[in-house]
Each structure stands twice: as C-alpha cells, then as structure tokens.
Design a protein around this motif. Structure first.
Motif, PDB file in Angstrom:
ATOM      1  N   LYS A  96      45.572  -1.845  47.504  1.00 23.53           N
ATOM      2  CA  LYS A  96      45.581  -3.304  47.611  1.00 23.53           C
ATOM      3  C   LYS A  96      46.962  -3.771  48.044  1.00 23.53           C
ATOM      4  N   LYS A  97      47.031  -5.030  48.447  1.00 22.27           N
ATOM      5  CA  LYS A  97      48.281  -5.608  48.935  1.00 22.27           C
ATOM      6  C   LYS A  97      48.745  -6.812  48.120  1.00 22.27           C
ATOM      7  N   ARG A  98      47.992  -7.188  47.111  1.00 26.29           N
ATOM      8  CA  ARG A  98      48.314  -8.333  46.260  1.00 26.29           C
ATOM      9  C   ARG A  98      47.964  -7.991  44.826  1.00 26.29           C
ATOM     10  N   ALA A  99      48.016  -8.989  43.935  1.00 24.58           N
ATOM     11  CA  ALA A  99      47.766  -8.743  42.510  1.00 24.58           C
ATOM     12  C   ALA A  99      46.334  -8.279  42.260  1.00 24.58           C
ATOM     13  N   SER A 100      45.354  -8.977  42.804  1.00 21.95           N
ATOM     14  CA  SER A 100      43.956  -8.628  42.565  1.00 21.95           C
ATOM     15  C   SER A 100      43.579  -7.331  43.279  1.00 21.95           C
ATOM     16  N   GLY A 123      44.335  -1.347  33.135  1.00 28.13           N
ATOM     17  CA  GLY A 123      45.470  -1.328  34.033  1.00 28.13           C
ATOM     18  C   GLY A 123      46.714  -2.009  33.523  1.00 28.13           C
ATOM     19  N   ILE A 124      47.720  -1.966  34.380  1.00 30.45           N
ATOM     20  CA  ILE A 124      49.024  -2.555  34.119  1.00 30.45           C
ATOM     21  C   ILE A 124      49.338  -3.475  35.303  1.00 30.45           C
ATOM     22  N   ALA A 125      49.541  -4.683  35.102  1.00 36.61           N
ATOM     23  CA  ALA A 125      49.773  -5.440  33.877  1.00 36.61           C
ATOM     24  C   ALA A 125      48.573  -6.353  33.610  1.00 36.61           C
ATOM     25  N   THR A 126      48.381  -6.609  32.331  1.00 37.11           N
ATOM     26  CA  THR A 126      47.290  -7.475  31.903  1.00 37.11           C
ATOM     27  C   THR A 126      47.386  -8.832  32.589  1.00 37.11           C
ATOM     28  N   SER A 127      48.613  -9.348  32.718  1.00 36.69           N
ATOM     29  CA  SER A 127      48.826 -10.683  33.286  1.00 36.69           C
ATOM     30  C   SER A 127      48.877 -10.691  34.809  1.00 36.69           C
ATOM     31  N   ALA A 128      48.707  -9.553  35.425  1.00 36.68           N
ATOM     32  CA  ALA A 128      48.753  -9.476  36.888  1.00 36.68           C
ATOM     33  C   ALA A 128      47.437  -8.899  37.409  1.00 36.68           C
ATOM     34  N   VAL A 129      47.363  -7.588  37.619  1.00 38.55           N
ATOM     35  CA  VAL A 129      46.181  -6.992  38.235  1.00 38.55           C
ATOM     36  C   VAL A 129      44.914  -7.221  37.413  1.00 38.55           C
ATOM     37  N   VAL A 130      45.013  -7.109  36.083  1.00 39.62           N
ATOM     38  CA  VAL A 130      43.798  -7.258  35.279  1.00 39.62           C
ATOM     39  C   VAL A 130      43.299  -8.702  35.335  1.00 39.62           C
ATOM     40  N   SER A 132      44.002 -11.108  37.580  1.00 40.94           N
ATOM     41  CA  SER A 132      43.595 -11.476  38.947  1.00 40.94           C
ATOM     42  C   SER A 132      42.269 -10.842  39.341  1.00 40.94           C
ATOM     43  N   THR A 133      42.090  -9.582  38.987  1.00 41.95           N
ATOM     44  CA  THR A 133      40.845  -8.885  39.316  1.00 41.95           C
ATOM     45  C   THR A 133      39.687  -9.448  38.513  1.00 41.95           C
ATOM     46  N   LEU A 134      39.913  -9.739  37.245  1.00 40.62           N
ATOM     47  CA  LEU A 134      38.871 -10.322  36.406  1.00 40.62           C
ATOM     48  C   LEU A 134      38.391 -11.654  36.975  1.00 40.62           C
ATOM     49  N   CYS A 135      39.320 -12.504  37.373  1.00 39.81           N
ATOM     50  CA  CYS A 135      38.941 -13.804  37.951  1.00 39.81           C
ATOM     51  C   CYS A 135      38.099 -13.624  39.214  1.00 39.81           C
ATOM     52  N   ARG A 136      38.541 -12.760  40.101  1.00 43.84           N
ATOM     53  CA  ARG A 136      37.808 -12.545  41.359  1.00 43.84           C
ATOM     54  C   ARG A 136      36.451 -11.889  41.104  1.00 43.84           C
TER      55      ARG A 136
END
Length: 186
Positions: A96-100, A123-130, A132-136
C-alpha cells in the motif's frame, strides 16, 4: 462467510519503533497459526514507497515525515515483514501507499477474487493502518473483526479508546486467543 486475516504493517522498522517488549509478536503469531490451522488465508499488508518518494505529497503530514526520515523504501531491510511473523511461500503480500490497506493497493481485488467478505484485522498502528482499514472495509460492507491485542499503537490510551469505544461500533472486537478459540469450536 469467507474470512481472511490481515497482518498489516508488521515490518521491521515499525516493530522496532513501537513494540516495547509487550509480547505483541507472540500473540500475533498465535493468531496467524490459528488462522492457518482453520484454513483461513493470511494476507500481509506492507507500506513501501518508491525511492525518492514520488507518491508523497507535501500536504500529507504523516507521509511527508516518513519521507523526510527516509523510511519504508521499497527493498530496504527495515521495510521487510518482521521475521517472527513472516509470510510463508504462497501467502499474498499487498503493498500500500497510504495508511489504509486499501489505499494505493490491489487489496480489494485480491479479496474479491478469493470471495472473501469478512476480515480479521491486526497490525501496527491501531490509530493508523487498523483504523483507516477498518473505516474503508466498513464502507465496503465487509464483515469485520479486530483482534485488540494483535494490534499495537505507540499511544496505549489511543489504542484503548479505539478498541474499547470506537471499533465495537463497526466490528467484533476480540483478543487473539479468544478468536482462535472460536475457530476451534467451528
């Protein structure tokens, strides 16, 4: 429902910066092993940017800081998945190229091609990839589970608020061991 376990941004430099000896990697390893034993695909997601960072705009503060520090360059040793949870031959690794995990990657294509409609997020970090991915993934109508102790954040209070207050609005939130127990009882 067909599920996949996403192991996101568990890369050498990220683990070194965030893991404080919390036994995070062994918990994540148990989740990975549990998924494999239950024939649930394990899909790895990494952030890897091109040399020179042509995909990083100056208005994206987080990525601009990463570029300034010279982190997560394609092929650099620190960008590799941590060896304690490394993929097996044949495992899918999405870049990937961004947080999500969905941003700038072919993750959605991989999931749809495999008929996957439910995701288990780590994953790491909860406040970033997790986050962002959860929202999407929620917007894309995936069934969602978050393994709270197989996620890690540099700020324990932010991790706690996300996993205890926000994530349960969109996902089942379980510990890695509790999730593995549900797989055994299937």
């Amino acid at each position: 429902m067909s599920s996949a376990l996403l192991v996101m941004d568990v890369q050498r430099d990220i683990v070194a910066a965030v893991d404080d000896g919390s036994e995070y990697l062994p918990r994540l390893r148990r989740a990975i092993d549990g998924a494999r034993a239950a024939d649930i695909p394990v899909i790895y997601v990494v952030i890897a940017l091109r040399p020179g960072f042509p995909e990083v705009g100056t208005r994206n503060r987080a990525l601009a800081a990463i570029a300034q520090a010279g982190l997560y360059v394609e092929g650099a040793p620190g960008t590799e998945i941590h060896p304690d949870v490394a993929p097996r031959p044949g495992d899918v690794v999405v870049t990937k190229k961004r947080a999500s995990a969905f941003s700038g990657s072919d993750l959605d294509l991989v999931l749809r091609a495999r008929g996957i409609d439910s995701l288990v997020l780590t994953g790491i970090a909860t406040s970033a990839v997790v986050l962002s991915t959860l929202c999407r993934a929620n917007d894309l109508d995936f069934g969602l589970t978050v393994l709270s102790d197989a996620c890690l954040d540099p700020d324990p209070e932010v991790h706690r608020v996300l996993t205890e207050r926000l994530f349960p609005q969109w996902a089942d939130v379980l510990t890695a061991d509790d999730w593995v127990k549900t797989l055994v009882s299937r």
